[in-house]
Write a protein that holds these residues in place. Structure first.
Motif, PDB file in Angstrom:
ATOM      1  N   ARG A 255       0.849  -1.179   0.000  1.00 19.09           N
ATOM      2  CA  ARG A 255       0.000   0.000   0.000  1.00 19.09           C
ATOM      3  C   ARG A 255       0.889   1.234   0.000  1.00 19.09           C
TER       4      ARG A 255
ATOM      5  N   ASP B 184       1.198   3.700   1.879  1.00 15.02           N
ATOM      6  CA  ASP B 184       1.107   4.340   3.184  1.00 15.02           C
ATOM      7  C   ASP B 184       2.496   4.811   3.606  1.00 15.02           C
TER       8      ASP B 184
ATOM      9  N   GLY C  62      -0.415   1.398  -4.768  1.00 15.55           N
ATOM     10  CA  GLY C  62      -1.176   2.642  -4.773  1.00 15.55           C
ATOM     11  C   GLY C  62      -1.679   3.057  -6.146  1.00 15.55           C
TER      12      GLY C  62
ATOM     13  N   SER D 192      -7.422   8.853  -5.760  1.00 15.96           N
ATOM     14  CA  SER D 192      -7.354   8.552  -4.332  1.00 15.96           C
ATOM     15  C   SER D 192      -8.037   9.647  -3.518  1.00 15.96           C
TER      16      SER D 192
ATOM     17  N   GLU E  69      -2.249   8.845   1.439  1.00 21.21           N
ATOM     18  CA  GLU E  69      -1.849   8.302   0.137  1.00 21.21           C
ATOM     19  C   GLU E  69      -1.628   9.425  -0.875  1.00 21.21           C
TER      20      GLU E  69
END
Length: 234
Positions: free
Chosen positions: A3, A5, A34, A41, A46
């Motif tokens: 991810r 993150d 991502g 998003s 993100e």
């Protein structure tokens, strides 16, 4: 492959790569995770990481050396990505600031990829440094870059070095992290829990929740696949 993150530190890996001229001479970098387009998003963290990634690409002029692939939901395709990198004698880097377990680490190692993973969290237990992979400290990116450079330079001098680390990773997984080994440990845990509950007459909430989770995620579907008994008299 993660991810996008902040804790996954994907942009940290990109910056580490961008700053290291030696590493860039030796290998290219592929990141999977991502969204590439900020308009797709709605997560603030993100969004910040997406913007930072684009800024790093421009700052270090990584055109032709860096490929960013959006997050993949197809498990078969993910497996092919691991295998493709392994077939080209590459490596897998998991640079998280902290990782509870490290599923991608196990996936990469079982694909034969020499793996560099964070020393903070589960991967530190999965990997034996220098034998089945390498520990990296995401808080010291210069050291991480040096470790990667040393590995690839050694592979150039002695191609068997790549195979040795690859084989070490496979051996580690087959000795410690197969479903057979996991299920045997779970049965042992269940036996210990049953005895403990019998003698103490107390509830062990955490273990019960864990067993319920394992049943729902793994065994519930397996039970459905077992054919029902047929009464031959009818």
């Amino acid at each position: 492959m993660a991810r996008l993150d902040k804790v996954k530190n994907m942009t940290g890996l990109v910056e580490c790569y961008g700053k290291s001229s030696k590493l860039r001479e030796l290998v290219n970098l592929v990141v999977v995770g991502g969204y590439i387009d900020v308009n797709k998003s709605k997560d603030k963290e993100e969004l910040a990481e997406i913007e930072k990634m684009h800024d790093l690409m421009k700052q270090y002029n990584m055109h032709g050396q860096f490929r960013w692939i959006p997050a993949q939901m197809n498990r078969v395709r993910n497996g092919e990505l691991y295998r493709y990198i392994a077939d080209t004698k590459g490596a897998f880097v998991q640079p998280a600031l902290y990782e509870a377990f490290g599923l991608t680490v196990v996936e990469a190692m079982v694909s034969g990829l020499p793996t560099f993973a964070t020393c903070h969290g589960g991967p530190a237990e999965i990997i034996e440094h220098g034998i089945s992979g390498f520990h990296v400290d995401p808080y010291h990116p210069d050291q991480m870059a040096t470790l990667l450079v040393d590995f690839f330079e050694q592979c150039q001098k002695d191609p068997s070095h790549w195979n040795n680390i690859s084989d070490g990773g496979l051996k580690r997984i087959y000795e410690r992290y197969t479903w057979k080994i996991y299920s045997e440990r779970l049965l042992t845990l269940t036996g210990v829990y049953g005895f403990w509950k019998h003698v103490s007459k107390l509830e062990r909430r955490e273990t019960r929740r864990y067993l319920e989770m394992f049943y729902i995620l793994k065994y519930q579907d397996l039970v459905k696949s077992i054919p029902q008994a047929v009464d031959e008299q009818h």
